[in-house]
Motif scaffolding. Sequence first.
Motif, PDB file in Angstrom:
ATOM      1  N   GLU A  35       0.803  -1.226   0.000  1.00  0.00           N
ATOM      2  CA  GLU A  35       0.000   0.000   0.000  1.00  0.00           C
ATOM      3  C   GLU A  35       0.837   1.278   0.000  1.00  0.00           C
ATOM      4  O   GLU A  35       0.505   2.242  -0.694  1.00  0.00           O
ATOM      5  N   GLU A  36       1.931   1.266   0.759  1.00  0.00           N
ATOM      6  CA  GLU A  36       2.594   2.538   1.055  1.00  0.00           C
ATOM      7  C   GLU A  36       4.053   2.602   0.640  1.00  0.00           C
ATOM      8  O   GLU A  36       4.681   3.659   0.779  1.00  0.00           O
ATOM      9  N   PHE A  37       4.601   1.508   0.142  1.00  0.00           N
ATOM     10  CA  PHE A  37       6.033   1.504  -0.152  1.00  0.00           C
ATOM     11  C   PHE A  37       6.303   1.164  -1.604  1.00  0.00           C
ATOM     12  O   PHE A  37       5.580   0.368  -2.218  1.00  0.00           O
ATOM     13  N   ASP A  38       7.344   1.767  -2.151  1.00  0.00           N
ATOM     14  CA  ASP A  38       7.915   1.281  -3.413  1.00  0.00           C
ATOM     15  C   ASP A  38       9.383   1.699  -3.459  1.00  0.00           C
ATOM     16  O   ASP A  38       9.799   2.668  -2.811  1.00  0.00           O
ATOM     17  N   TYR A  39      10.155   0.939  -4.182  1.00  0.00           N
ATOM     18  CA  TYR A  39      11.555   1.265  -4.420  1.00  0.00           C
ATOM     19  C   TYR A  39      11.744   1.257  -5.930  1.00  0.00           C
ATOM     20  O   TYR A  39      11.597   0.216  -6.576  1.00  0.00           O
ATOM     21  N   ASN A  40      12.010   2.430  -6.493  1.00  0.00           N
ATOM     22  CA  ASN A  40      12.062   2.588  -7.953  1.00  0.00           C
ATOM     23  C   ASN A  40      10.769   2.092  -8.596  1.00  0.00           C
ATOM     24  O   ASN A  40      10.783   1.444  -9.645  1.00  0.00           O
ATOM     25  N   ASN A  41       9.664   2.393  -7.924  1.00  0.00           N
ATOM     26  CA  ASN A  41       8.321   2.030  -8.399  1.00  0.00           C
ATOM     27  C   ASN A  41       8.099   0.519  -8.444  1.00  0.00           C
ATOM     28  O   ASN A  41       7.290   0.019  -9.226  1.00  0.00           O
ATOM     29  N   GLU A  42       8.798  -0.195  -7.583  1.00  0.00           N
ATOM     30  CA  GLU A  42       8.646  -1.651  -7.477  1.00  0.00           C
ATOM     31  C   GLU A  42       8.437  -2.034  -6.010  1.00  0.00           C
ATOM     32  O   GLU A  42       8.931  -1.349  -5.104  1.00  0.00           O
ATOM     33  N   THR A  43       7.736  -3.134  -5.801  1.00  0.00           N
ATOM     34  CA  THR A  43       7.549  -3.635  -4.443  1.00  0.00           C
ATOM     35  C   THR A  43       7.341  -5.153  -4.473  1.00  0.00           C
ATOM     36  O   THR A  43       7.380  -5.767  -5.544  1.00  0.00           O
ATOM     37  N   VAL A  44       7.127  -5.739  -3.296  1.00  0.00           N
ATOM     38  CA  VAL A  44       7.122  -7.193  -3.156  1.00  0.00           C
ATOM     39  C   VAL A  44       5.831  -7.648  -2.487  1.00  0.00           C
ATOM     40  O   VAL A  44       5.367  -7.023  -1.527  1.00  0.00           O
ATOM     41  N   MET A  45       5.270  -8.743  -2.978  1.00  0.00           N
ATOM     42  CA  MET A  45       4.115  -9.359  -2.328  1.00  0.00           C
ATOM     43  C   MET A  45       4.570 -10.657  -1.678  1.00  0.00           C
ATOM     44  O   MET A  45       5.160 -11.523  -2.335  1.00  0.00           O
ATOM     45  N   MET A  46       4.297 -10.765  -0.378  1.00  0.00           N
ATOM     46  CA  MET A  46       4.674 -11.949   0.400  1.00  0.00           C
ATOM     47  C   MET A  46       3.445 -12.465   1.131  1.00  0.00           C
ATOM     48  O   MET A  46       2.418 -11.795   1.209  1.00  0.00           O
ATOM     49  N   ALA A  47       3.553 -13.659   1.696  1.00  0.00           N
ATOM     50  CA  ALA A  47       2.462 -14.225   2.475  1.00  0.00           C
ATOM     51  C   ALA A  47       2.830 -14.169   3.955  1.00  0.00           C
ATOM     52  O   ALA A  47       3.852 -14.745   4.355  1.00  0.00           O
ATOM     53  N   PRO A  48       2.029 -13.486   4.776  1.00  0.00           N
ATOM     54  CA  PRO A  48       2.310 -13.490   6.219  1.00  0.00           C
ATOM     55  C   PRO A  48       2.268 -14.919   6.760  1.00  0.00           C
ATOM     56  O   PRO A  48       1.340 -15.675   6.464  1.00  0.00           O
ATOM     57  N   ALA A  49       3.252 -15.283   7.552  1.00  0.00           N
ATOM     58  CA  ALA A  49       3.321 -16.662   8.041  1.00  0.00           C
ATOM     59  C   ALA A  49       2.255 -16.971   9.078  1.00  0.00           C
ATOM     60  O   ALA A  49       2.009 -18.145   9.373  1.00  0.00           O
ATOM     61  N   THR A  50       1.610 -15.958   9.624  1.00  0.00           N
ATOM     62  CA  THR A  50       0.567 -16.204  10.621  1.00  0.00           C
ATOM     63  C   THR A  50      -0.507 -17.147  10.081  1.00  0.00           C
ATOM     64  O   THR A  50      -1.062 -17.958  10.828  1.00  0.00           O
ATOM     65  N   GLY A  51      -0.796 -17.058   8.794  1.00  0.00           N
ATOM     66  CA  GLY A  51      -1.826 -17.900   8.198  1.00  0.00           C
ATOM     67  C   GLY A  51      -1.420 -19.347   8.022  1.00  0.00           C
ATOM     68  O   GLY A  51      -2.257 -20.189   7.698  1.00  0.00           O
ATOM     69  N   PHE A  52      -0.138 -19.644   8.250  1.00  0.00           N
ATOM     70  CA  PHE A  52       0.346 -21.014   8.126  1.00  0.00           C
ATOM     71  C   PHE A  52       0.463 -21.702   9.491  1.00  0.00           C
ATOM     72  O   PHE A  52       0.963 -22.813   9.586  1.00  0.00           O
ATOM     73  N   TYR A  53       0.015 -20.991  10.515  1.00  0.00           N
ATOM     74  CA  TYR A  53      -0.046 -21.556  11.865  1.00  0.00           C
ATOM     75  C   TYR A  53      -1.500 -21.667  12.287  1.00  0.00           C
ATOM     76  O   TYR A  53      -2.351 -20.894  11.851  1.00  0.00           O
ATOM     77  N   SER A  54      -1.761 -22.612  13.175  1.00  0.00           N
ATOM     78  CA  SER A  54      -3.073 -22.729  13.783  1.00  0.00           C
ATOM     79  C   SER A  54      -3.079 -22.154  15.196  1.00  0.00           C
ATOM     80  O   SER A  54      -4.114 -21.752  15.708  1.00  0.00           O
ATOM     81  N   THR A  55      -1.894 -22.095  15.817  1.00  0.00           N
ATOM     82  CA  THR A  55      -1.764 -21.531  17.158  1.00  0.00           C
ATOM     83  C   THR A  55      -1.879 -20.014  17.098  1.00  0.00           C
ATOM     84  O   THR A  55      -1.111 -19.368  16.375  1.00  0.00           O
ATOM     85  N   PRO A  56      -2.822 -19.416  17.827  1.00  0.00           N
ATOM     86  CA  PRO A  56      -2.973 -17.949  17.807  1.00  0.00           C
ATOM     87  C   PRO A  56      -1.686 -17.247  18.234  1.00  0.00           C
ATOM     88  O   PRO A  56      -1.020 -17.654  19.196  1.00  0.00           O
ATOM     89  N   GLY A  57      -1.313 -16.220  17.470  1.00  0.00           N
ATOM     90  CA  GLY A  57      -0.143 -15.435  17.805  1.00  0.00           C
ATOM     91  C   GLY A  57       1.171 -15.950  17.249  1.00  0.00           C
ATOM     92  O   GLY A  57       2.189 -15.246  17.328  1.00  0.00           O
ATOM     93  N   ALA A  58       1.174 -17.147  16.672  1.00  0.00           N
ATOM     94  CA  ALA A  58       2.418 -17.700  16.140  1.00  0.00           C
ATOM     95  C   ALA A  58       2.745 -17.081  14.782  1.00  0.00           C
ATOM     96  O   ALA A  58       1.853 -16.707  14.022  1.00  0.00           O
ATOM     97  N   GLY A  59       4.035 -16.984  14.479  1.00  0.00           N
ATOM     98  CA  GLY A  59       4.476 -16.488  13.177  1.00  0.00           C
ATOM     99  C   GLY A  59       4.340 -14.998  12.966  1.00  0.00           C
ATOM    100  O   GLY A  59       4.389 -14.529  11.818  1.00  0.00           O
ATOM    101  N   GLN A  60       4.225 -14.227  14.037  1.00  0.00           N
ATOM    102  CA  GLN A  60       3.968 -12.791  13.895  1.00  0.00           C
ATOM    103  C   GLN A  60       5.106 -12.045  13.199  1.00  0.00           C
ATOM    104  O   GLN A  60       4.873 -10.998  12.585  1.00  0.00           O
TER     105      GLN A  60
END
Length: 397
Positions: free
Chosen positions: A341-366
């Motif tokens: 939403e708010e960052f770019d470097y030379n008009n480029e940026t990166v899409m990653m997957a937050p690891a929180t969604g790969f855990y079932s334990t609440p609060g893990a992978g923050q």
Amino acid sequence: MPTISKKGIQMPASPIRKLTPFADQAKREGKKIYHLNIGQPDIETPEVMLNALKNIDFKVWAYTPSEGTLSYRTKLAEYYNKINYNISPSDILVTNGGSEAITIAMQACLNPGEEVIIPEPFYANYNGFACSADIIVKPIMSYIDNGFALPSIAEFEKVITEKTKAIAICNPNNPTGYLYSREELEALRELCLKYDLYLFSDEAYREFCYDGREFLSPMHLEGLENNVVVFDTVSKRYSACGARIGCIITKNNELYQTCLKFAQARLSPSLEGQIAGEAAVDTPDSYFEAVSKEYTARRDVLVAGLNSIDGVFCPNPGGAFYVVAKLPIDNADKFCQWILEEFDYNNETVMMAPATGFYSTPGAGQNEVRLAYVLNQDDLKKALKCLEEALKAYSLR
């Protein structure tokens, strides 16, 4: 207004796709996005597979048998028997993608309210599949500090109850890339026999093992013939994610017949997908040798690049095409949205997957993210530079 079902409310959103609206907006603003969020390889699909589609000549696009065509299952059995699975076509049930294989098996093996133990982090959609099947995921934690090795058998036994019905693994692992050893799988064999549990083995990344390391399936272990359920797919092996053809493999005939009833309820897998999948079995070994070499090089670029960034730690995976990295952040979901939403470097940026969604334990992978090295090496280097600059900017907010 009619109400939404409880299951619909409980169904988790995909951590892999939930940030897509922010990426789409960034693209509308003219930014280039390096998509490291999803396992969609840029490797070309084998020519033999594409040619099979181009040469389709049927006059009626008809149903196929619910278990899949005999010609495809026969061809698949040849493939698996080359790697010593010792199965027949009657042990294979063709599904609409690996996802359907998992949901059918969960429904066939577990009653509502029963439990499946899964080392976490794990493939995010396992949570959704379990929700659909009304079963409960019991996670046990693996840790980035030791490369996400299989937790000890003592940790498994701590969570086994009278409701425990199965253990599920993904090998090589999505999202961590960890490749289970013979010793780890043999320990799981003893555990499953001791407690009479199913062992689900998701093998979507079987072909992607690096540094000369051995791939071992529970199908290779004696004494588990009635316990092992393998899930597989053409999506990753042949870079054919849109084909939506997978399968269940089991030597347990009672379970097979039960899975078949679920398959009959959805009628049949796709005809064109099976045609392409059958042709794909003839893909030459040179294709996989080249792909493995390329992925190894990409892994090395990404892991070395991540570990060169101040405050970042990433273990070196033995398989698949993912890494989980620990970043100097306190909320991966916010960071992964912010960088779009708010960052770019030379008009480029990166899409990653937050690891929180790969855990079932609440609060893990923050403070962890999953990155897929499915782009070419030059793009990976540019993505790494974007991430490095983003982390600098994020710390100064």
